[in-house]
Design a protein around this motif. Structure first.
Motif, PDB file in Angstrom:
ATOM      1  N   LEU A   1      28.687  48.624  14.963  1.00  0.00           N
ATOM      2  CA  LEU A   1      28.783  48.138  13.589  1.00  0.00           C
ATOM      3  C   LEU A   1      29.643  46.883  13.486  1.00  0.00           C
ATOM      4  N   GLY A   2      29.536  46.030  14.533  1.00  0.00           N
ATOM      5  CA  GLY A   2      30.263  44.761  14.518  1.00  0.00           C
ATOM      6  C   GLY A   2      31.733  44.885  14.849  1.00  0.00           C
ATOM      7  N   ILE A   3      32.135  46.054  15.350  1.00  0.00           N
ATOM      8  CA  ILE A   3      33.564  46.244  15.675  1.00  0.00           C
ATOM      9  C   ILE A   3      33.693  46.534  17.171  1.00  0.00           C
ATOM     10  N   LEU A   4      34.597  45.790  17.844  1.00  0.00           N
ATOM     11  CA  LEU A   4      34.860  46.013  19.262  1.00  0.00           C
ATOM     12  C   LEU A   4      35.786  47.222  19.429  1.00  0.00           C
ATOM     13  N   THR A   5      35.473  48.050  20.412  1.00  0.00           N
ATOM     14  CA  THR A   5      36.310  49.206  20.691  1.00  0.00           C
ATOM     15  C   THR A   5      36.606  49.239  22.183  1.00  0.00           C
ATOM     16  N   PRO A   6      37.841  49.235  22.574  1.00  0.00           N
ATOM     17  CA  PRO A   6      39.011  48.881  21.761  1.00  0.00           C
ATOM     18  C   PRO A   6      38.933  47.422  21.345  1.00  0.00           C
ATOM     19  N   SER A   7      39.814  47.034  20.459  1.00  0.00           N
ATOM     20  CA  SER A   7      39.718  45.696  19.868  1.00  0.00           C
ATOM     21  C   SER A   7      40.195  44.596  20.801  1.00  0.00           C
ATOM     22  N   THR A   8      40.980  44.956  21.822  1.00  0.00           N
ATOM     23  CA  THR A   8      41.471  43.936  22.750  1.00  0.00           C
ATOM     24  C   THR A   8      41.397  44.464  24.186  1.00  0.00           C
ATOM     25  N   PHE A   9      41.556  43.565  25.104  1.00  0.00           N
ATOM     26  CA  PHE A   9      41.664  43.938  26.508  1.00  0.00           C
ATOM     27  C   PHE A   9      42.704  43.012  27.129  1.00  0.00           C
ATOM     28  N   GLN A  10      43.119  43.355  28.329  1.00  0.00           N
ATOM     29  CA  GLN A  10      44.063  42.489  29.033  1.00  0.00           C
ATOM     30  C   GLN A  10      43.644  42.360  30.489  1.00  0.00           C
ATOM     31  N   CYS A  11      44.087  41.300  31.084  1.00  0.00           N
ATOM     32  CA  CYS A  11      43.839  41.082  32.507  1.00  0.00           C
ATOM     33  C   CYS A  11      45.068  41.571  33.257  1.00  0.00           C
ATOM     34  N   VAL A  12      44.852  42.520  34.140  1.00  0.00           N
ATOM     35  CA  VAL A  12      45.965  43.064  34.914  1.00  0.00           C
ATOM     36  C   VAL A  12      45.767  42.713  36.392  1.00  0.00           C
ATOM     37  N   SER A  13      46.879  42.583  37.068  1.00  0.00           N
ATOM     38  CA  SER A  13      46.839  42.253  38.487  1.00  0.00           C
ATOM     39  C   SER A  13      46.146  43.376  39.241  1.00  0.00           C
ATOM     40  N   SER A  14      45.263  43.001  40.142  1.00  0.00           N
ATOM     41  CA  SER A  14      44.581  44.011  40.954  1.00  0.00           C
ATOM     42  C   SER A  14      45.325  44.263  42.263  1.00  0.00           C
ATOM     43  N   GLY A  15      46.459  43.581  42.462  1.00  0.00           N
ATOM     44  CA  GLY A  15      47.241  43.771  43.678  1.00  0.00           C
ATOM     45  C   GLY A  15      46.789  42.838  44.774  1.00  0.00           C
ATOM     46  N   CYS A  16      47.275  43.098  45.950  1.00  0.00           N
ATOM     47  CA  CYS A  16      46.998  42.232  47.094  1.00  0.00           C
ATOM     48  C   CYS A  16      46.254  43.004  48.173  1.00  0.00           C
ATOM     49  N   VAL A  17      45.390  42.303  48.843  1.00  0.00           N
ATOM     50  CA  VAL A  17      44.656  42.874  49.966  1.00  0.00           C
ATOM     51  C   VAL A  17      45.468  42.598  51.231  1.00  0.00           C
ATOM     52  N   ALA A  18      45.596  43.611  52.076  1.00  0.00           N
ATOM     53  CA  ALA A  18      46.319  43.443  53.342  1.00  0.00           C
ATOM     54  C   ALA A  18      45.673  42.327  54.149  1.00  0.00           C
ATOM     55  N   PRO A  19      46.479  41.502  54.811  1.00  0.00           N
ATOM     56  CA  PRO A  19      45.898  40.420  55.606  1.00  0.00           C
ATOM     57  C   PRO A  19      44.981  40.955  56.706  1.00  0.00           C
ATOM     58  N   SER A  20      43.972  40.194  57.046  1.00  0.00           N
ATOM     59  CA  SER A  20      43.037  40.615  58.096  1.00  0.00           C
ATOM     60  C   SER A  20      42.906  39.512  59.138  1.00  0.00           C
ATOM     61  N   GLY A  21      42.306  39.856  60.257  1.00  0.00           N
ATOM     62  CA  GLY A  21      42.075  38.874  61.313  1.00  0.00           C
ATOM     63  C   GLY A  21      43.328  38.510  62.085  1.00  0.00           C
ATOM     64  N   ILE A  22      44.370  39.351  62.011  1.00  0.00           N
ATOM     65  CA  ILE A  22      45.609  39.054  62.733  1.00  0.00           C
ATOM     66  C   ILE A  22      45.498  39.634  64.142  1.00  0.00           C
ATOM     67  N   GLU A  23      45.570  38.761  65.120  1.00  0.00           N
ATOM     68  CA  GLU A  23      45.456  39.193  66.512  1.00  0.00           C
ATOM     69  C   GLU A  23      46.603  40.144  66.865  1.00  0.00           C
ATOM     70  N   ASN A  24      46.253  41.265  67.459  1.00  0.00           N
ATOM     71  CA  ASN A  24      47.192  42.302  67.908  1.00  0.00           C
ATOM     72  C   ASN A  24      47.899  43.044  66.772  1.00  0.00           C
ATOM     73  N   ALA A  25      47.308  43.006  65.567  1.00  0.00           N
ATOM     74  CA  ALA A  25      47.846  43.805  64.454  1.00  0.00           C
ATOM     75  C   ALA A  25      47.390  45.249  64.622  1.00  0.00           C
ATOM     76  N   ALA A  26      48.077  46.154  63.939  1.00  0.00           N
ATOM     77  CA  ALA A  26      47.656  47.554  63.918  1.00  0.00           C
ATOM     78  C   ALA A  26      46.327  47.640  63.170  1.00  0.00           C
ATOM     79  N   GLU A  27      45.705  48.815  63.188  1.00  0.00           N
ATOM     80  CA  GLU A  27      44.416  48.979  62.507  1.00  0.00           C
ATOM     81  C   GLU A  27      44.510  48.521  61.058  1.00  0.00           C
ATOM     82  N   SER A  28      45.579  48.907  60.363  1.00  0.00           N
ATOM     83  CA  SER A  28      45.871  48.379  59.031  1.00  0.00           C
ATOM     84  C   SER A  28      47.103  47.500  59.182  1.00  0.00           C
ATOM     85  N   SER A  29      46.988  46.221  58.820  1.00  0.00           N
ATOM     86  CA  SER A  29      48.097  45.285  59.027  1.00  0.00           C
ATOM     87  C   SER A  29      49.299  45.584  58.133  1.00  0.00           C
TER      88      SER A  29
END
Length: 154
Positions: free
Chosen positions: A12-40
């Motif tokens: 009916l012409g009304i946004l629900t909710p009326s506003t939104f915000q942009c939130v940080s999605s965080g950081c991705v662990a670095p990749s392609g590091i030679e001799n790094a553990a399985e998860s850097s």
């Protein structure tokens, strides 16, 4: 960044909710590091905004920095390297300051040729450096002097 909530409804012409915000999605662990553990990052494949990535390397390697900070979807510093570990020449009584012929730092997987001061002998000739530790140690012992013949008086 990601929108929160992820969608707005329209009725009916009304946004629900009326506003939104942009939130940080965080950081991705670095990749392609030679001799790094399985998860850097010890924390996993991603780090929340304001969080820390504790850097992780494969066995036998140390990270160039201890941690990376996630701020506004950006890691600082952006990455790290994994440097081969080594063994420092041991401090041994009756040995010169530099107790390994090869130098102060023996790379992982290499040997230290033990050195003693003049008149002393090493208990072990070679020490092997493995994962940042020598597999054995050595001491310098006094070389036994041959007894001098007693003086004969005639």
């Amino acid at each position: 960044y990601t929108p929160f909530p992820s969608a707005l409804g329209c009725g009916l012409g009304i946004l629900t909710p009326s506003t939104f915000q942009c939130v940080s999605s965080g950081c991705v662990a670095p990749s392609g590091i030679e001799n790094a553990a399985e998860s850097s990052c010890s924390e996993g494949s991603s780090v929340h905004d304001g969080g820390i990535c504790t850097t992780a390397c494969a066995a036998g390697y140390n990270p160039s920095v201890e941690s990376l900070e996630c701020d506004l979807d950006t890691l600082t510093p952006a990455t790290f390297t994994c440097e081969r570990t080594g063994c420092y020449a041991p401090t041994v009584s009756n040995a010169p300051t530099l107790s390994c012929e090869e130098g102060v730092l023996i790379p992982d997987g290499y040997n230290c040729t033990s050195r003693c001061k003049s008149g002393y002998q090493a208990s072990v000739g070679l020490l092997h450096c493995s994962n940042g530790n020598f597999t054995e140690s050595f001491s310098c012992t006094l070389i036994a002097q041959a007894e001098a013949p007693s003086e004969v008086v005639m």
